[in-house]
Design an enzyme around this catalytic site. Structure first.
Site, PDB file in Angstrom:
ATOM      1  N   GLY A  18       1.063  -1.001   0.067  1.00  0.00           N
ATOM      2  CA  GLY A  18       0.373  -0.189   0.174  1.00  0.00           C
ATOM      3  C   GLY A  18       0.955   1.913  -0.156  1.00  0.00           C
ATOM      4  O   GLY A  18       2.354   0.698  -0.398  1.00  0.00           O
ATOM      5  N   LYS A  39       0.610 -10.266  -1.437  1.00  0.00           N
ATOM      6  CA  LYS A  39       0.412 -11.310  -1.178  1.00  0.00           C
ATOM      7  C   LYS A  39      -0.936 -11.253  -2.280  1.00  0.00           C
ATOM      8  O   LYS A  39      -1.664 -11.903  -3.236  1.00  0.00           O
ATOM      9  CB  LYS A  39      -0.688 -11.525   0.253  1.00  0.00           C
ATOM     10  CG  LYS A  39      -1.587 -10.372   0.146  1.00  0.00           C
ATOM     11  CD  LYS A  39      -1.973 -11.301   1.785  1.00  0.00           C
ATOM     12  CE  LYS A  39      -3.432 -10.317   2.247  1.00  0.00           C
ATOM     13  NZ  LYS A  39      -3.695 -11.004   3.743  1.00  0.00           N
ATOM     14  N   ASP A  48      -5.839   2.047  -1.568  1.00  0.00           N
ATOM     15  CA  ASP A  48      -5.943   2.358  -3.030  1.00  0.00           C
ATOM     16  C   ASP A  48      -7.550   2.928  -2.835  1.00  0.00           C
ATOM     17  O   ASP A  48      -8.244   3.441  -3.640  1.00  0.00           O
ATOM     18  CB  ASP A  48      -6.008   1.437  -4.144  1.00  0.00           C
ATOM     19  CG  ASP A  48      -6.534   0.934  -5.505  1.00  0.00           C
ATOM     20  OD1 ASP A  48      -5.935   2.052  -5.689  1.00  0.00           O
ATOM     21  OD2 ASP A  48      -6.936   0.516  -5.064  1.00  0.00           O
ATOM     22  N   TRP A  49      -8.144   2.544  -2.123  1.00  0.00           N
ATOM     23  CA  TRP A  49      -9.657   2.427  -1.325  1.00  0.00           C
ATOM     24  C   TRP A  49      -9.552   4.057  -0.969  1.00  0.00           C
ATOM     25  O   TRP A  49     -10.929   5.006  -0.927  1.00  0.00           O
ATOM     26  CB  TRP A  49     -10.303   2.007  -0.888  1.00  0.00           C
ATOM     27  CG  TRP A  49     -10.648   0.212  -1.314  1.00  0.00           C
ATOM     28  CD1 TRP A  49      -9.450  -0.217  -2.005  1.00  0.00           C
ATOM     29  CD2 TRP A  49     -11.186  -0.940  -0.978  1.00  0.00           C
ATOM     30  NE1 TRP A  49      -9.617  -1.250  -2.609  1.00  0.00           N
ATOM     31  CE2 TRP A  49     -10.465  -1.711  -2.017  1.00  0.00           C
ATOM     32  CE3 TRP A  49     -12.505  -0.728  -0.234  1.00  0.00           C
ATOM     33  CZ2 TRP A  49     -11.588  -3.320  -2.053  1.00  0.00           C
ATOM     34  CZ3 TRP A  49     -13.013  -1.990   0.069  1.00  0.00           C
ATOM     35  CH2 TRP A  49     -12.883  -3.075  -0.844  1.00  0.00           C
ATOM     36  N   ALA A  50      -9.086   5.258  -0.355  1.00  0.00           N
ATOM     37  CA  ALA A  50      -8.615   6.174   0.698  1.00  0.00           C
ATOM     38  C   ALA A  50      -9.243   7.565  -0.359  1.00  0.00           C
ATOM     39  O   ALA A  50      -8.719   7.113  -1.879  1.00  0.00           O
ATOM     40  CB  ALA A  50      -7.207   6.498   1.068  1.00  0.00           C
ATOM     41  N   ASP A 212      -2.229  -9.064   8.899  1.00  0.00           N
ATOM     42  CA  ASP A 212      -0.945  -9.821   8.527  1.00  0.00           C
ATOM     43  C   ASP A 212       0.232  -9.668  10.357  1.00  0.00           C
ATOM     44  O   ASP A 212       0.842 -10.140  10.479  1.00  0.00           O
ATOM     45  CB  ASP A 212      -0.648 -10.071   7.312  1.00  0.00           C
ATOM     46  CG  ASP A 212      -1.953 -10.456   6.574  1.00  0.00           C
ATOM     47  OD1 ASP A 212      -2.626 -11.348   7.265  1.00  0.00           O
ATOM     48  OD2 ASP A 212      -1.999 -10.607   5.458  1.00  0.00           O
ATOM     49  N   HIS A 233     -16.648   4.049  10.581  1.00  0.00           N
ATOM     50  CA  HIS A 233     -16.082   4.916   9.709  1.00  0.00           C
ATOM     51  C   HIS A 233     -18.035   4.467   9.363  1.00  0.00           C
ATOM     52  O   HIS A 233     -18.676   3.955   9.851  1.00  0.00           O
ATOM     53  CB  HIS A 233     -15.966   4.758   8.437  1.00  0.00           C
ATOM     54  CG  HIS A 233     -16.075   6.252   7.242  1.00  0.00           C
ATOM     55  ND1 HIS A 233     -17.340   6.805   7.007  1.00  0.00           N
ATOM     56  CD2 HIS A 233     -14.746   6.632   6.919  1.00  0.00           C
ATOM     57  CE1 HIS A 233     -16.921   7.525   6.076  1.00  0.00           C
ATOM     58  NE2 HIS A 233     -15.085   7.603   6.240  1.00  0.00           N
ATOM     59  N   HIS A 342     -13.626   0.311  10.058  1.00  0.00           N
ATOM     60  CA  HIS A 342     -12.749   1.466   9.149  1.00  0.00           C
ATOM     61  C   HIS A 342     -11.087   1.448   8.946  1.00  0.00           C
ATOM     62  O   HIS A 342     -10.283   0.952   8.544  1.00  0.00           O
ATOM     63  CB  HIS A 342     -13.067   3.416   8.736  1.00  0.00           C
ATOM     64  CG  HIS A 342     -12.403   3.946   7.864  1.00  0.00           C
ATOM     65  ND1 HIS A 342     -11.904   3.241   6.504  1.00  0.00           N
ATOM     66  CD2 HIS A 342     -12.109   4.755   7.461  1.00  0.00           C
ATOM     67  CE1 HIS A 342     -11.979   4.219   5.554  1.00  0.00           C
ATOM     68  NE2 HIS A 342     -11.148   5.065   6.377  1.00  0.00           N
TER      69      HIS A 342
END
Length: 567
Positions: A18, A39, A48-50, A212, A233, A342
């Protein structure tokens, strides 16, 4: 990228791709040979989702001092003042570094565009429409793939840390890759694996977020801090995948309403829908408890219609697109939303140089607990933390010089151990793993979600301990946990990549669930992202960190009230 042979040693191994892992890899000295392990692929991470953006005091009306004050206020008494000052003061130069790398933040003319998010006293959130995380990680990935000193190892699963028994130094990891377990040596290991949102049934995190790094480090003796503090969130779309509707939507003027169209958030806090996230999440949860029949499917509404249509199109194109996919027209209809897990404030204790208590082991980003977030993260400080602390790795001094690492590497056992399970024995174990994996997030959501209390926490801990015993007794667990360093292993099972990932992630989620539940029971107060129905108020005796090493829980020294220095 096709699968490739990998060497059995690197100067530095970075686990996680990330924003924290990518930026760390870029900032490490280019003289070092770096292995970047993910992985999945280098484009799938929570970063990437932020959507909302990245916070920095870059406008003339703002200052690091104000950013520090807002961060401390959100952190509810548990921030480390030195870490917060470091974060806020480094933020403007780190933003400039991202711009120099090619990150295309939105602009007004030649000036960087800034928006307001909850609990910020100034407009200081930089953004790239509503896909800021994707813009940052895409740019960083492009840079990483150009660096000759960085080797990206995709679809590889870190299983455990390799600790040198005499010195306690972290000297590498065990890795599952291309159907085999192998050991890779390194002068330093950096864990940047993100959070553990998948331990909750409702989460905005992607499937890779299974805690992990924290689990691997805890099993190796790393000190973990404050895992009970989870940020829920308030506004996740109540459709499969729990897509996050960015806080910036409320910052731009959207209203939170109930079935009657009433802005109920003001019943719970004078700031209404712009109160801190934990307050808004509890407001929704409490309101639904009073008004809804089934909490599992209940929701409130986020109404974007008070925002001018042109502003919605410019700022939130991805939200428009995702809602359209579910048949929701944000220009004419409110969006059904409910809270979801979140962000994880707790993690592996790390200092300003990202060092942990294990020599040679570092932690960056959501995996780490540096003290910048305290009991509740200020919006858009998470991407910032990845960049500010990743930049610190430019100063890495290997405790074991690369030449010595090379000299110490013993050849891996040329004859790998073979895990020879019958198909029926494997199917039985797989069914047990899938059952735990399905039941565990529901258990944690019900008992350590937005509101918690002692008896249900204790019952959940007992259940987790029972599942841990079941997991440990599986023949696959006994085989893998008996592997000594340098002993490689191979398997005769079908779809072994998916099966080993199921095993490893289930193991990590069990450990993460145990850490969260036990810490939530340990802290008998409410503060930040931790709310106890049976102890609903903050307690000054608990202005301390929860500290954990192995199975020992204790309180840190009291944290003095923090007053930011003038800047």
């Amino acid at each position: 990228m096709s699968q490739i042979d990998i060497p059995n040693q690197f100067d530095v191994l970075v686990v996680g791709a990330g924003a924290a892992g990518l930026y760390t890899a870029l900032c490490l000295p280019e003289s070092l040979k770096v292995g970047l392990i993910t992985k999945e692929t280098v484009t799938l991470s929570a970063s990437d989702w932020a959507q909302g953006g990245i916070a920095a005091a870059v406008s003339p009306e703002d200052s690091p001092k104000l950013h520090i004050q807002d961060t401390l206020k959100a952190g509810a008494g548990l921030c480390d003042i030195e870490a917060v000052e470091f974060l806020a003061q480094k933020a403007p130069s780190c933003i400039q570094s991202l711009v120099n790398l090619g990150v295309a933040f939105d602009r007004h003319g030649n000036t960087l565009a800034l928006t307001l998010e909850a609990a910020h006293s100034r407009h200081r959130v930089l953004h790239a429409a509503d896909t800021t995380g994707r813009e940052v990680t895409t740019t960083l990935t492009d840079q990483v793939l150009r660096r000759p000193n960085i080797q990206v190892i995709q679809q590889a699963l870190a299983l455990s840390l390799w600790i040198e028994p005499e010195t306690g130094h972290c000297q590498g990891i065990s890795l599952f890759y291309q159907g085999q377990v192998t050991w890779i040596k390194a002068g330093a290991v950096v864990l940047a694996t993100g959070g553990g949102g998948q331990v909750f049934a409702q989460t905005t995190n992607p499937a890779v977020s299974t805690g992990d790094g924290v689990a691997i480090a805890w099993r190796a003796g790393a000190i973990v801090r404050d895992p009970e503090f989870v940020q829920f969130h308030p506004t996740a779309l109540t459709k499969p995948g729990r897509f996050l509707i960015s806080e910036a939507v409320r910052g731009e003027g959207a209203h939170l309403v109930d079935n009657e169209g009433r802005r109920f958030a003001f019943d719970y806090d004078p700031a209404g829908e712009l109160a801190p996230r934990d307050v808004v999440s509890r407001a929704i949860f409490s309101h639904l408890q009073r008004t809804a029949e089934d909490l599992a499917t209940a929701h409130v509404w986020l109404d974007m219609r008070p925002i001018p249509a042109d502003k919605i199109r410019q700022r939130f194109p991805n939200i428009i697109k995702v809602c359209q996919r579910w048949g929701i027209d944000v220009f004419h209809q409110p969006i059904p939303v409910a809270p979801a897990a979140h962000y994880w404030m707790g993690g592996i204790v790390a200092d300003l140089q990202n060092r942990t208590n294990i020599p040679g082991l570092y932690a960056v980003g959501e995996t780490a607990s540096t003290g910048v977030h305290g009991a509740n993260r200020l919006a858009s400080n998470s991407l910032l933390e990845c960049i500010v602390f990743g930049a610190q790795m430019a100063d890495l001094k290997l405790e074991v010089p690369p030449a010595e690492v090379t000299a110490q590497v013993k050849d891996l056992d040329p004859s790998p151990l073979f895990c020879n399970l019958s198909v029926s024995a494997w199917e039985n174990q797989k069914a047990q793993l899938e059952s735990i994996r399905e039941k565990l997030p529901r258990l944690v959501w019900q008992n350590a979600g937005i509101c918690r209390e002692q008896s249900s926490l204790e019952n959940a801990i007992a259940t987790i301990e029972s599942w841990e015993q079941d997991f440990t007794s599986l023949p696959l667990s006994q085989f893998l946990e008996s592997l000594h360093p340098t002993a490689t292993a191979s398997f005769n099972l079908p779809n072994i990549d998916q099966q080993l990932r199921l095993w490893a992630e289930t193991r990590n989620l069990l450990d993460v669930a145990y850490l969260i539940l036990k810490s939530a029971a340990f802290r008998t107060e409410s503060r930040g992202g931790h709310y106890r129905l049976d102890y609903p108020q903050p307690d000054s005796d608990w202005q301390v960190h929860t500290m954990i090493q192995n199975h020992h829980w204790w309180k840190s020294q009291s944290i003095l009230p923090a007053y930011p220095k003038s800047n």
